[in-house]
Design a protein around this motif. Structure first.
Motif, short mmCIF file in Angstrom:
data_model
loop_
_atom_site.label_atom_id
_atom_site.label_comp_id
_atom_site.label_asym_id
_atom_site.label_seq_id
_atom_site.Cartn_x
_atom_site.Cartn_y
_atom_site.Cartn_z
N ALA A 250 10.52 -15.38 39.52
CA ALA A 250 9.51 -15.22 38.44
C ALA A 250 8.32 -15.09 39.04
N ALA A 251 7.99 -16.24 39.99
CA ALA A 251 6.75 -16.31 40.72
C ALA A 251 6.65 -15.06 41.85
N HIS A 252 7.64 -14.68 42.34
CA HIS A 252 7.80 -13.70 43.59
C HIS A 252 7.38 -12.28 42.80
N PHE A 253 8.09 -12.10 41.75
CA PHE A 253 7.87 -10.73 41.14
C PHE A 253 6.69 -10.75 40.15
N GLY A 254 6.13 -11.53 39.74
CA GLY A 254 5.18 -11.79 38.59
C GLY A 254 5.45 -11.31 37.36
N VAL A 255 6.81 -11.99 37.07
CA VAL A 255 7.45 -11.54 35.88
C VAL A 255 7.98 -12.82 34.99
N ALA A 256 7.98 -12.57 33.74
CA ALA A 256 8.27 -14.04 32.95
C ALA A 256 9.92 -14.35 33.45
N GLN B 177 12.19 -15.34 31.52
CA GLN B 177 13.36 -14.48 30.82
C GLN B 177 13.94 -13.15 31.47
N THR B 178 12.75 -12.62 31.88
CA THR B 178 13.14 -11.24 32.55
C THR B 178 14.00 -11.37 33.83
N ILE B 179 13.59 -12.37 34.54
CA ILE B 179 14.48 -12.62 35.76
C ILE B 179 15.92 -13.19 35.17
N ARG B 180 15.95 -14.04 34.18
CA ARG B 180 17.36 -14.37 33.65
C ARG B 180 18.36 -13.14 33.38
N ARG B 181 17.60 -12.06 32.70
CA ARG B 181 18.34 -11.00 32.50
C ARG B 181 18.81 -9.89 33.56
N ASP B 182 17.98 -9.96 34.66
CA ASP B 182 18.30 -9.55 36.09
C ASP B 182 19.47 -10.26 36.55
N LEU B 183 19.52 -11.65 36.59
CA LEU B 183 20.53 -12.31 37.17
C LEU B 183 21.92 -12.10 36.17
N THR B 184 21.66 -11.99 34.96
CA THR B 184 22.77 -11.75 34.41
C THR B 184 23.35 -10.44 34.33
N ASP B 185 22.59 -9.44 34.67
CA ASP B 185 23.01 -8.09 35.04
C ASP B 185 23.84 -8.09 36.37
N LEU B 186 23.17 -8.65 37.30
CA LEU B 186 23.82 -8.68 38.68
C LEU B 186 25.14 -9.72 38.72
N ALA B 187 25.29 -10.69 37.58
CA ALA B 187 26.45 -11.47 37.72
C ALA B 187 27.70 -10.64 37.17
N GLU B 188 27.26 -9.88 35.96
CA GLU B 188 28.24 -9.07 35.27
C GLU B 188 28.83 -8.04 36.22
#
Length: 260
Positions: A33-39, A41-52
């Protein structure tokens, strides 16, 4: 943000998230979140997508590279956490005296140790790692013996019965070994059962054994057991061990040396 824009941003982040995971062994929600400057929750969605998609495995607070029954590619492993591997290798090599017999087995961490031995003298190094042999060929003060065995083209490893039979002809002062994963109970794990057999032979033919493994091995799993940290004299790593494992090492008499 519209759905199409959101999907585009996710696609933009995903390759870099995977690259960070390969480099560091894991990623954290807060760190990304700090690296990309996003929330977060946004990163959690990214990780969920990558896990799926099977690219990452979710863990508490982030994600790790997926475990399985086959190892990740050699070039990916070589690029994973290189600074820590170099620090570990430097510390290990500094403790290796001149004039001894030494075994170096398979792995990018043992190859890092070989690079730190280029100025040692009067070493006899036996290895089943073609990359180690090529590295140490540049040191005229080092006699290099290659075991033979079945060539594993993916990483230059020599495995199988012939490799083990060659190792049985020696009694080493010291063996420096790596592993693919380190379980929470201190078991050293690997993917290739032929390599496991060779590694066990190395342990049986060495007066002392050192393990070189960075923290990314703590979050990985592999199906075949080599041995336990109880069978290792010195463990060189980059981060503090989990409390229970550190206590177990104290009880076993395994010397854990952190190499930041």
């Amino acid at each position: 943000m519209q759905p199409r824009e959101r999907k585009s941003a996710q696609s933009f982040r995903h390759p870099e998230i995977l690259e960070i995971a390969r480099r560091d062994g894991k990623v954290t929600v807060d760190g990304l979140a700090a690296h990309f400057g996003v929330a977060a929750q946004t990163i959690r969605r990214d990780l969920t997508d990558l896990a799926e998609a099977g690219r990452l495995e979710r863990v508490y607070g982030g994600a790790v590279l997926p475990s399985g029954v086959s190892n990740i590619g050699y070039e990916t492993r070589r690029a994973l956490n290189p600074d820590a591997k170099q620090a570990i290798a430097r510390a290990c090599a500094a403790d290796i005296p001149d004039g001894i017999s030494l075994f170096l087995n398979l792995g990018t961490s043992t190859e890092a140790v070989a690079r730190e031995l280029l100025h040692h003298q009067a070493l006899m190094v036996v290895t089943n790692n073609m990359n180690v042999a090529n590295i140490l060929a540049a040191n005229p003060g080092c006699e290099v013996i290659v075991t033979g065995g079945t060539l594993r083209r993916s990483d230059g490893g020599l495995v199988g019965t012939l490799a083990a039979e060659t190792i049985r002809k020696f009694k080493f002062d010291l063996a420096v070994i790596g592993c693919s994963a380190l379980d929470h109970d201190g078991d050293l794990l690997d993917f290739d059962i032929q390599e496991v057999s060779v590694s066990q032979t190395i342990l049986n033919r060495s007066n002392r054994t050192c393990l070189v493994a960075d923290h990314t091995k703590f979050s990985r799993s592999a199906p075949a057991r080599i041995a336990s940290l109880a069978d290792v004299d010195v463990f060189y790593t980059d981060l503090t061990l989990p409390h229970e494992l550190a206590t177990a090492c104290e009880n076993w008499g395994t010397d854990v040396r952190h190499c930041p």
